[in-house]
Structure formats: structure tokens, C-alpha cells
Design an enzyme around this catalytic site. Structure first.
Site, PDB file in Angstrom:
ATOM      1  NE  ARG A 179      -0.343  -7.214  -4.593  1.00  0.00           N
ATOM      2  CZ  ARG A 179      -1.373  -7.293  -3.757  1.00  0.00           C
ATOM      3  NH1 ARG A 179      -2.388  -6.441  -3.902  1.00  0.00           N
ATOM      4  NH2 ARG A 179      -1.402  -8.191  -2.798  1.00  0.00           N
ATOM      5  CE  LYS A 200     -11.121 -15.990 -14.801  1.00  0.00           C
ATOM      6  NZ  LYS A 200     -11.263 -16.811 -16.036  1.00  0.00           N
ATOM      7  CG  HIS A 207       6.890  -5.705  -4.763  1.00  0.00           C
ATOM      8  ND1 HIS A 207       6.971  -6.170  -3.467  1.00  0.00           N
ATOM      9  CD2 HIS A 207       5.687  -6.113  -5.233  1.00  0.00           C
ATOM     10  CE1 HIS A 207       5.867  -6.845  -3.177  1.00  0.00           C
ATOM     11  NE2 HIS A 207       5.075  -6.833  -4.228  1.00  0.00           N
ATOM     12  NE  ARG A 231       2.767  -4.526  -2.039  1.00  0.00           N
ATOM     13  CZ  ARG A 231       1.481  -4.418  -1.751  1.00  0.00           C
ATOM     14  NH1 ARG A 231       0.860  -3.254  -1.964  1.00  0.00           N
ATOM     15  NH2 ARG A 231       0.789  -5.420  -1.255  1.00  0.00           N
ATOM     16  CG  HIS A 250      -0.508  -8.266   2.201  1.00  0.00           C
ATOM     17  ND1 HIS A 250       0.653  -8.022   2.896  1.00  0.00           N
ATOM     18  CD2 HIS A 250      -0.181  -8.150   0.886  1.00  0.00           C
ATOM     19  CE1 HIS A 250       1.637  -7.772   2.041  1.00  0.00           C
ATOM     20  NE2 HIS A 250       1.158  -7.847   0.830  1.00  0.00           N
ATOM     21  CE1 TYR A 302      -8.914   0.235  11.947  1.00  0.00           C
ATOM     22  CE2 TYR A 302      -7.857  -1.697  12.873  1.00  0.00           C
ATOM     23  CZ  TYR A 302      -8.329  -0.408  13.013  1.00  0.00           C
ATOM     24  OH  TYR A 302      -8.204   0.226  14.213  1.00  0.00           O
TER      25      TYR A 302
END
Length: 413
Positions: free
Chosen positions: A244, A274, A341, A344, A368, A378
Site C-alpha cells: 500500500r 484496531k 495504488h 498493486r 488482503h 501462505y
């Protein structure tokens, strides 16, 4: 005979008595205390028990007004309701309405959920409502906020040309109504009925280079970039590691291990809720030899500070979020062609379509999350070998594209 206003005015209670009651008729009487206070009461029977209902004080409540209140109470009694109990219920309902305003419920929901949201999202969620919703409907009892009123509020936002914000606010209001339902403040969610009443938003993905030839043009432009060396490095590293943009420009030297060719992004710097920032694992990014080379070359310039890509104005902060976007424009790639961006999307598309890399491996490297059984595996540090192979393969492919080699699909080793 009914009491006259003069009789009420002259009524008095001798000091030796606790009270004096002057009858008006049909159970209504004026009670006078030795201190001079005068109050209207209605005596009635309900459920076989004698009761009385306070109807106000004299002279604020004149005799005629007291009789009207008595007659209203009698109608309730005749309908089978206890007037005193009805008054208690009405008082509670008024109190609930004053407490359960849309704003009060919204702030209660925010306070409940904010601890689990990221600080940025929690702040933005409330700020949006404070600016565009609460000034219009915040002080109203939430039960009085119906669909037409909410729609008119959202259309004020829509009228400014920010259609996506109007839809986001509708969703936020829906959360408030659902919370209100759970705590008994309201029964309906008018926001749920308004999805089709707002102008549709056309989803626009971040612009990205997705074809091999265009990717080769982009890499050659990066190699030839004549601006700041740290900006050029940030551009090429963005292509190589496809993380990112915020994680690239805010990269810290403490995250970089050149000996083991590994970038470790702390959990609290990742795009997570959070709880994930506090308790989650860091995100590991294997570095291809070319990425290590770039960082080694940059280290003498910025390695004395905290950030790999410090701000050009002050080394105390990271590179501006607009620096890479501006650099792309200088190279001829506008916002409709390529964005920071977009690196990506470029990596994911070309690795799947041209290098036959398994999507789950790429998704894990993109952070992701877990998209399937392979993604779950992975996403763990002990499966780094597959990621290393992928990153090396990708770096070699980018170099081939920049050299203008014939581009044909081939299988990953």
C-alpha cells in the site's frame, strides 16, 4: 356550586389545620395549605380503589382549565385506563424521547464501536455525521426521523455533487437506527428503504497499468526519472514490492533487514481494525535482490534518520502522500492512467495472467487476508519460500519488460 375565581383567590387555611379542601364538583377540589399554596386535585376510583390526580396549581391553572383537565382524565377512566398510570407512561415516553434523540443514539453507537475501529475510521465516521446529518436531524427523537426526512437530509449532501458520501451516510444512519432498535429507542430503520432513492454511484477503480507493454513503458520512465533520488527509489520499490502507498512512503529503516532481505511492517501500521493492529502479526515482505540493491544505495542518503523516504521539507516526517502521484504525472502518467495504488493492481493482474502465480499467494502478499485454504497457509511466516520465489520472479519480469523483451506467458518455476 363550582368555585369562582374570586373564591379560589380568597381561599385560606387556618394555621392550626394541615389543609383545607374546597369542592368544585364531580370529584374536583382545590387544596389549600397553611403556607398559602393552592393545588387542584381530582378524586376518582379505579379498580375499586380511591385515587387522586394532581391537575396543577392555582392561579397558574384557573378553575375552568382545572375542569377541562378533570374531564380529559374522566374520559380515560371511562375508557378503562387509569389516568394516573397513563400520566406516568406519558412522562416516561417524553423523557425517553428527549434522551433518545438521533444524535444521542448515534453517539452511543459510536462510543460502543469506536474501540474496535481504527482511530482514523472512528474519527471520520463521527465527523461525517456531525457535519452533514446531526445539524438537521440530530435533535429530533429518533422515532420521529422517518424516511422522507432522512432522504431530504441525504439529498443536501447529494446536491453538493458528492454522491458517494450520501450513500456512505445512509449506511452510517442505518447503523444508528439498528442500534436504536436494539436498545429500544426505535422500531424501524428508514435508511434501509432509501438505497434506490439516491443517485447511483459508478464504482471507479484506482487507475493502473495492466498490459505488459505499458508496464514496460512505466518501468523505463521510472528508471529515467530525473527528480529526487529517494522519489525514484520509492517509485521502483512500489513496483517491486506492491504494498500500500502509505506503507511504502512511511517505511522505516527499523523495518528493513537487508541481510535477510526482508521488510517487516508492524501490525499497527497495517490497514486493519484496531484489534488487528494491537494483536495481529506483522506483515512480511520478502525483498528481491533488486529491492535490496535499491535500499542499500539509498541508505547513505536517508539511513541516518527514521524514515527510508523522509519528507523533503523535514526529515522528521515521512514522504508526502502526494509525492509519488506528482512524480507519475511528471513522467506522463495522469490519474486516469496510473496512481501509486495502481502498482498493486498491476502486480496482481500481470502475475496471474502472465506468470501463472497462484492468486492466493499474491493475495497473501498484498495483505488482503485469507481468501482460501492456500491463503490461510501462505499468510503465515513459515511459508516464506513461496513468497520469495514469487517476488524474485516478479522483479525479473519487470526488468524484462523494461528491456522491451518479447512478452509471452510462461509458468513460474
Amino acid at each position: 356550586m363550582p368555585l369562582t375565581d374570586l373564591e379560589c383567590k380568597n381561599a385560606a387555611c387556618p394555621p392550626e389545620l394541615k389543609r383545607v379542601r374546597l369542592a368544585d364538583g364531580q370529584g374536583l377540589y382545590l387544596e389549600v395549605a397553611p403556607a398559602g399554596s393552592k393545588r387542584w386535585f381530582w378524586k376518582y376510583y379505579f379498580g375499586g380503589k380511591e385515587k387522586r390526580l394532581a391537575l396543577g396549581s392555582y392561579p397558574d391553572t384557573a378553575p375552568k382549565a382545572a375542569r377541562l383537565k378533570r374531564d380529559e382524565a374522566r374520559l380515560l377512566q371511562q375508557a378503562g385506563s387509569d389516568p394516573a398510570q397513563e400520566r406516568i407512561v406519558a412522562k416516561l415516553q417524553r423523557k425517553a424521547a428527549s434522551v433518545n434523540t438521533f444524535e444521542a443514539v448515534a453517539r452511543d453507537f459510536h462510543q460502543l464501536k469506536a474501540s474496535g475501529w481504527s482511530d482514523h475510521y472512528a474519527e471520520r465516521w463521527l465527523a461525517r455525521l456531525e457535519k452533514d446529518v446531526l445539524p438537521w436531524i440530530g435533535k429530533l427523537p429518533i422515532v420521529d426521523v422517518k424516511a422522507p426526512l432522512l432522504l431530504s437530509t441525504l439529498r443536501r449532501v447529494e446536491g453538493r455533487g458528492v454522491k458517494e458520501l450520501a450513500h456512505s451516510l445512509r449506511e452510517a444512519c442505518g447503523q444508528v437506527f439498528k442500534h436504536g432498535n436494539s436498545i429500544g429507542a426505535c422500531e424501524h430503520n428508514p435508511a434501509a428503504t432509501l438505497g434506490g432513492a439516491l443517485k447511483p454511484v459508478a464504482t471507479k477503480h484506482m487507475a493502473a497499468v495492466l498490459e505488459p507493454k505499458a508496464a514496460g513503458d512505466l518501468m523505463r520512465a521510472i528508471y529515467g526519472y530525473e527528480g529526487q533520488p529517494s522519489t525514484r527509489t520509492a517509485l521502483e520499490l512500489s513496483a517491486l514490492i506492491f504494498q500500500r502507498p502509505g506503507n511504502v512512503r512511511a517505511m522505516e529503516w527499523a523495518w528493513v533487514d537487508l541481510d535477510s532481505a526482508m521488510l517487516t511492517i508492524p501490525a499497527d501500521s497495517m490497514k486493519r481494525i484496531k484489534a488487528g493492529k494491537i494483536n495481529g502479526r506483522p506483515h512480511f515482505v520478502p525483498l528481491a535482490p533488486r529491492a535490496v540493491e535499491l535500499l542499500k544505495d539509498l541508505q547513505p542518503l536517508t539511513g541516518h534518520g527514521r524514515f527510508v523516504f523522509p519528507s523533503l521539507l523535514t526529515g522528521e516526517r515521512a514522504m508526502s502522500d502526494n509525492t509519488l502521484r506528482t512524480a507519475l504525472r511528471r513522467m506522463g502518467f495522469d490519474n486516469d492512467t496510473m496512481t501509486p495504488h495502481g502498482f498493486r493492481a498491476m502486480a496482481r493482474t500481470l502475475m496471474v495472467e502472465r506468470l501463472n502465480v497462484h492468486p492466493d499467494v499474491i493475495e497473501a502478499q498484498l495483505a488482503h487476508g485469507k481468501s482460501g485454504p492456500l491463503g490461510m497457509a501462505y499468510d503465515r511466516a513459515e511459508f516464506m519460500e513461496q513468497r520469495r520465489q514469487m517476488m524474485d520472479l516478479w522483479a525479473d519480469y519487470l526488468q524484462r519488460l523494461a528491456q522491451g523483451a518479447e512478452i509471452v506467458p510462461f509458468k513460474a518455476a
